[in-house]
Design a protein around this motif. Sequence first.
Motif, PDB file in Angstrom:
ATOM      1  N   CYS A 196       0.133   3.146   3.971  1.00  0.00           N
ATOM      2  CA  CYS A 196       0.504   2.521   5.246  1.00  0.00           C
ATOM      3  C   CYS A 196       1.559   1.443   5.063  1.00  0.00           C
ATOM      4  CB  CYS A 196      -0.720   1.958   5.960  1.00  0.00           C
ATOM      5  SG  CYS A 196      -1.369   0.437   5.228  1.00  0.00           S
TER       6      CYS A 196
ATOM      7  N   CYS B  25      -6.569  -0.610   0.046  1.00  0.00           N
ATOM      8  CA  CYS B  25      -5.948  -1.204   1.236  1.00  0.00           C
ATOM      9  C   CYS B  25      -7.016  -1.458   2.301  1.00  0.00           C
ATOM     10  CB  CYS B  25      -4.884  -0.249   1.770  1.00  0.00           C
ATOM     11  SG  CYS B  25      -4.111  -0.816   3.281  1.00  0.00           S
TER      12      CYS B  25
ATOM     13  N   CYS C 103      -5.822   0.882   5.564  1.00  0.00           N
ATOM     14  CA  CYS C 103      -5.950   2.337   5.649  1.00  0.00           C
ATOM     15  C   CYS C 103      -6.890   2.911   4.589  1.00  0.00           C
ATOM     16  CB  CYS C 103      -4.574   2.981   5.543  1.00  0.00           C
ATOM     17  SG  CYS C 103      -3.882   2.927   3.877  1.00  0.00           S
TER      18      CYS C 103
ATOM     19  N   CYS D 101       0.852  -1.188   0.000  1.00  0.00           N
ATOM     20  CA  CYS D 101       0.000   0.000   0.000  1.00  0.00           C
ATOM     21  C   CYS D 101       0.891   1.242   0.000  1.00  0.00           C
ATOM     22  CB  CYS D 101      -0.893  -0.010   1.243  1.00  0.00           C
ATOM     23  SG  CYS D 101      -1.691   1.559   1.574  1.00  0.00           S
TER      24      CYS D 101
HETATM   25 ZN   LIG Z   1      -2.721   1.025   3.548  1.00  0.00          ZN
END
Ligand SMILES: [Zn+2]
Length: 1140
Positions: free
Chosen positions: A434, A453, A456, A431
């Motif tokens: 994050c 994701c 997040c 991602c």
């Molecule tokens: Zn993420």
Amino acid sequence: MNPQAGYNQPYQGGYQNYGGSPPPAGQNRGYGGPVPGQPPQQNAYMNGPPSLGPPGPKPSQGGYGAPPSQKGPAGGYAQGGGDMQNGFSHSGQTYGAPPQQQQYGRGPPPPGQQQYQQGPPGPPMSSVQSGPQGPPMSGIQTGPPMSSVQSGRPGPPPMSSGQTQMVNQMQTMSLSQQRPGPPGATMGAPPPSSMPPSSYGQPQGPPGSSAPPSSMSMGPPSSMSMGPPQMGPPGPMYSSAGYAPPSSQQGIVGMQKSTESKPKPNYTGAPGGYQGQYGPPPSSPGGFGQPPPPGPGGMGGYQGQPVAQPPQQRRLDPDQIPSPAKLDPDLIPSRIQVIEDDRTSRGGQQFATNTRGLMPPLVTTDFLTIDQGNCNPAFMRASMYNIPCTADMYKQCNVPMSLVIKPFAELKPQEAQLCVVDHGAAGPVRCNRCKAYMCPFMQFVEGGRRFMCSFCSCVTDVPDTYFAHLDHTGRRIDVYQRPELACGSYEFVATLDYCKQRAVPAQSAPQAAEGAAESDVNNQPPSPPAFIFMIEASYNSVKNGMLPLLAKHLKGLLDTLPREAGQEESSIRVGFVTFNKVLHFYNVKGTLAQPQMLVVSDVADVFLPLLDGFLVTVQEARAVIDSLLEQIPQMFSDTRETEICLGPVVQAGLEALKAADCAGKLFVFQTSLPLAEAPGKLKNRDDRKLLGTDKEKTLFQPQTSFYQTLGKECVAQGCCVDIFLFPNQYVDVATVSEVCKLTGGQLYKYNFFTLEQTTQHHNPMEAVNDGERFIQDLTQDIQRPIVFDAIMRVRTSTGFRPVDFLGNFYMSNTTDVELAAMDCDKAVAVDFKHDDKLSEELGAYIQCAVLYTSVSGQRRLRVHNLSLNCCSTMADLYKSCEMDAIMNILSKQAVRSVVNSTPKAIREQLMAQCANILATYRKNCASPSSAGQLILPECMKLLPLYVNCVLKSDALQGGAETSTDDRAWLMHLLNSMDINSSGAFFYPRLLPLHNLSPDKDDVPTAIRCSIERLKDNGVYLLENGVSMFMWIGMNVDPEWIQSVFGVQSVAQIDIDSPTLLDKEGTLLSLDNPLSARVRNLVQQIRSQRSRFMKLTIVRQRDKLEPWFQHFLVEDKGLYGGASYVDFLCHMHKEIRNLLS
Ligand SMILES: [Zn+2]
């Protein structure tokens, strides 16, 4: 024999050998120092190092000194002028023995040391013949009948599902106890005058002292529907004075006294105190001492349901109770029953991980995991699989929201091993925001060109090389070709981005965070790790046999160093150092004819005297290493040195790894407190009087920050430190264990280690056994799967996050867990908290990623994923609790607070949490009913039992004979324990052996840990992962004895005979099936634990029996710990207080 003297005696300096039996009497004499009467040793090393010389062939080039007969600096020991800092080159030529060698000639040890040598090491148990263990039920003998609890209530109200109702049992239990000697009970109470229960030799307090202290939370009798006298002993125990030293137990005595005139029908037989506890089993049905009725007989109240299924309603109907005698402790929640129920319902099955929030079977159940998107519970287990949506709800329920992670757990052979994914130079897909790794939880959108994701919610472009089309359900069509899309656990080959910057001297900066992976120009793949063996060469280590034993076995063990799967030879390099108050490095380069020793005596600023030839692979230098290990015992056989240093030893190992630019592990073998003048020098600050007081924390805080600082430096290099201690006196485990703890290491301890086989010992099996225990532990430690220089990060989906970590590691920031090494047995516990609301619909996701260096020097990433459900009702929450995981983290938190809290505060906190958890359940989930009922959630019905076991455990509340070091060691042990180990540690396994069928090879069903369960015609094996006992009743079938021990009766078993056990510490092999069966069972159980357990034979009524009984955790503790029943009553009261 004064039966009660045992517990009154002041501690005499002895150390309890926790890992086995009590120390042999008098054994520590002559160990901590030179033999009295020996001439001063000033001359021993005056002429070079004569005694270093092996009697064998003379070293070729300056290796070792000549035999003692030779004059002058032998051979290569050219005097280097003593300035070792300037005297070295890398060519491994001669290094002079420094003038400081004369220091070797020190006389007797300094006075400071001798204080430990006084007196015999208090054979703690031998003098403890005392008084009866209070019968477990003694706390509930009298008082108002339990029926008053229910009075006025028109029958029991309906129970809600998943509950367990206790009141009726308690009521009848009490009633049955009040019966004045039921006809069937042959166990008539011992004469009251001869055995005040539980008093343990305390002076009988005046009757008045029985009144509970005013600080007690127990209410006046009238306020307690259960009747206060029933609470008896627990009263004071929960007060501040409760678990305290003997003098404060007068209250208990008094309480007991007031009740002891009542007959205790559940005790057998033999008149006269102590022995009376063991008698024939009661002839009346359902009495004590009977195993729980098989099947759903009896009340069936605790035939628990498998946790994954909706628990059925449980209700105890008094009308169905055939007779009051049936209602005994068999019907309070039993760990054995819970384990057996889960085994029955889920054992042998497959556990597919394709469902969010699915509860796995218990850790004690044998099952196979099919990884279908969530990780195997062997890697991560949650304390609850339905986590509360809001912080408020979490706060209310008080159940820990935690995870116990064992990232390198060994999987079963039948389970699929982890796939290794190589994305080439591009590295793993992550991602953007994050940095979470690609996993089954990511959602692909826009036809597969981007993914969202699950942690997040950020949307990231899919790299071209990773693109795949989606099917009609939105899943990638290649999902089953890619482990990271289909499995809960997998590994990535790490690219150079994930490697440390190397060739930079003094890696002082914290290593690059796992999440960062910035591109550093100098990143290089790591070198293979190294193992450095650092062996104390002193009077002590020679005298107790550790040094020769280790040298003898190390040769073979070096052939078993861990290697990468598919690799033929291990890449791990090895190095050797011996030390006392100076350090001896060895050049074992394969091209040498003989190893060379290099002495560093400047321990104030230790340095590495050689680079080339110090770390070698075993295959390239086999002959030189063998030669070294053969010579070491001879070189030091006459040493008189008793002082050692420790700080410089670890520093030297660290320097060696730095110089070799690799991670690795130090194996330090040490016998005594580092008293030599050197960094990390410690003083003896033991003060047992402080144990149990508000000041006890000072004993468990390190006395200097030196080993913590050193530990942090080690972590930066990926240098793990394992210390093997062989003490016969205080070694300050609390201080030295810090370096192990911070570096992902482990501290082992062998009290009163000896190889001597003499019957003069208190317990000679120690002599036969402890060498074996040490070698087995070392074998396991060397061979087990391990990774190095690891960094772990736990990512969570929005709404909650990890806030607290427990285990053996170091954290330089709040997110990255740095592990110099991590092996397959170590666990890290993580506690979470909310920072937002969670959604039932979305659930909660956790990803644990560990970046590490493998044993062959490959940099890899291991990823574990777990999805949990979220809930907004307490009922859902309480249905999904994982009791064993909860206890793992609660116990670790309790033990951690020992260093900054008081015993009283810790006890109260744990009990308050227990009461809160159960009261919240009672309030929110149970249908309205009388306050007199104790209603427990099905998943957590063992909570009171476990909390009591933790409170009583030696790690938290050492008894009179648990030394400061033993407690510090147990605390250290617990810190990295996995769930299975902590379960057995707090509630040992007790296995009947007398009815073993020789034709089978299974482990028999355990029984509950109470003396009531032992029959005197029975034989039982007890183990808790640290110790193992075999208890033999006095009336065991002679045939059984003949088959297993080769003698005709129990009395003829010579438990003091060193020949009772073979060299593996198992019973001698006799030529019959039963003998083989018992031996195999012992081996089987040992193989299930990560530490070798020494077998101690305990005959009923023998001197060691109280030590064994100490592990019968449902009974009242030897040092004031409450019995299970008493504790349950107390919890009941606490819960009612909270509800009212
Ligand atoms: Zn993420």
